[in-house]
Design a protein around this motif. Sequence first.
Motif, PDB file in Angstrom:
ATOM      1  N   ARG A  81       0.848  -1.193   0.000  1.00 56.22           N
ATOM      2  CA  ARG A  81       0.000   0.000   0.000  1.00 56.22           C
ATOM      3  C   ARG A  81       0.887   1.249   0.000  1.00 56.22           C
ATOM      4  NH1 ARG A  81      -2.253  -1.276   6.095  1.00 56.22           N
ATOM      5  NH2 ARG A  81      -0.439  -0.504   7.284  1.00 56.22           N
ATOM      6  N   GLU A  83       2.359   4.708   1.060  1.00 58.35           N
ATOM      7  CA  GLU A  83       2.562   5.403   2.327  1.00 58.35           C
ATOM      8  C   GLU A  83       3.709   6.398   2.120  1.00 58.35           C
ATOM      9  OE1 GLU A  83       2.644   7.339   5.091  1.00 58.35           O
ATOM     10  OE2 GLU A  83       1.168   5.804   5.634  1.00 58.35           O
ATOM     11  N   ARG A  85       5.154   8.501   3.879  1.00 58.59           N
ATOM     12  CA  ARG A  85       6.131   8.664   4.967  1.00 58.59           C
ATOM     13  C   ARG A  85       7.099   7.500   5.070  1.00 58.59           C
ATOM     14  NH1 ARG A  85       1.727   9.403   9.575  1.00 58.59           N
ATOM     15  NH2 ARG A  85       0.934   7.662   8.306  1.00 58.59           N
ATOM     16  N   ALA A  86       6.808   6.399   4.377  1.00 57.39           N
ATOM     17  CA  ALA A  86       7.649   5.204   4.464  1.00 57.39           C
ATOM     18  C   ALA A  86       8.794   5.276   3.456  1.00 57.39           C
ATOM     19  CB  ALA A  86       6.800   3.950   4.203  1.00 57.39           C
ATOM     20  N   TYR A  90       6.190   3.249  -0.175  1.00 65.46           N
ATOM     21  CA  TYR A  90       5.259   2.121  -0.033  1.00 65.46           C
ATOM     22  C   TYR A  90       5.612   1.344   1.218  1.00 65.46           C
ATOM     23  CZ  TYR A  90       3.832   3.116  -4.794  1.00 65.46           C
ATOM     24  OH  TYR A  90       3.364   3.747  -5.922  1.00 65.46           O
ATOM     25  N   GLU A  91       4.607   0.675   1.788  1.00 59.39           N
ATOM     26  CA  GLU A  91       4.840  -0.203   2.921  1.00 59.39           C
ATOM     27  C   GLU A  91       4.065  -1.487   2.730  1.00 59.39           C
ATOM     28  OE1 GLU A  91       3.582   1.846   6.430  1.00 59.39           O
ATOM     29  OE2 GLU A  91       1.444   1.446   6.089  1.00 59.39           O
TER      30      GLU A  91
END
Length: 435
Positions: A81, A83, A85-86, A90-91
């Motif tokens: 998904r 993300e 901030r990751a 993606y994370e």
Amino acid sequence: MSKPANLAYIANLAEHQGQSVTIRGWLYNKRSSGKVRFVLVRDGTGIVQGVLVKGQVLETAFEQFELLSQESSLVIQGQVRAEPRAPGGYELAVTDLQPLHIAAEYPISLKDHGVAFLLEHRHLWLRSPRQQAILRIRDEIIRACRDFFAERGFILIDTPIFTPAACEGTTTLFQTDYFDERKAYLSQSGQLYLEAAAMALGQVYCCGPTFRAEKSKTRRHLTEFWMLETEVAFAELEEIMALAEALIVYLVGRVLDRRTAEFQALERPLEPLQAIKSPFPRLSYTEARQRLAAAGQELPWGEDLGGGDETVLSEMYDRPLIVHRYPRSCKAFYMKADPVDPQLALCLDMLAPEGYGEIIGGSQREDDLDTLVARLQEHQLPQAPFEWYLDLRRYGSVPHSGFGLGLERLVSWLCSLKHVREAIPFPRLMDRLYP
């Protein structure tokens, strides 16, 4: 171990958004926040954050999380998904986690370590994001070199590592025993053999390891390093200078285009590299001495530029500087004399900006047999081991030129490294032969 279903690489997670995938890698770090636990996993292509939420993941995965230590190998499964901030944007919403090997206490923690300690553990230091970024840039440069020459019709030649003679004297060569009590040397350059290949194929290049036993501990020296070298039949000095300039413009443009993420990881400012465009400034040796004198640095006529001289000169420009026509007395025997002033050699050095100094050295080669024999005598080199090289002047000699590019010096400049030891996977220094 059988190949898992829906196997993916971290670098390609954007292609799998919303899908369930399997990642195989090593634990970079982990943290826990109550019912939510996080793992940072690297697989060699990047780092991804995996999120384990109690109730949404197998209970055994929570238990295995507690066992994981830094650099433990593992397999994780989960849904990709977005993300912002990751790492990588993606994370992974983890559904299962399976350790493959629980690592012993890792000697390189996420704190600062001294250079000596890191070099002693170089085999593990390579796993850090910074070192991975450097090695990816190095890889890109090598592939770009091959593309540059292939696009121009050059032929790759693999030159020997064992040689019976030296290109530039034997004082900086590693000597080794050969069969029947003969001696051989580890190559300090593939140039002489490339010249032979150029007489057969016209435009040639090589890329391989070279060895120099210089007892130097400067930030620019290694005892084992890689050189990209080229030789061009019928080319004179001006043509080879233009080729060297075109190569550097091509290489810088290539890494800027394809390795932005790696430069970001290194926190390397890109503005200096974005300024690398033709034409490059050029100075004769005489003009370079005048510039040095104006900067308060005297260089006696006839002496080669030292590292300090190169630093002063290269800091004067925002792009590489080409210094040409050095005194023959400080250059190798095979360099052709300038017909305008026979005291000078038709040669060039290219100095990288930002104080990095020489990255390329080249020349027009002496193509006259009698002159080359005399030069061997001047340099007190035996003629017998060079008879094959002299044959190139006996049978269809033509003007020809070439240069050598030091790969580690180029990587150091592009990555803004303080020392070339980080520009090669396993550096060999005067005091370093391990690991």
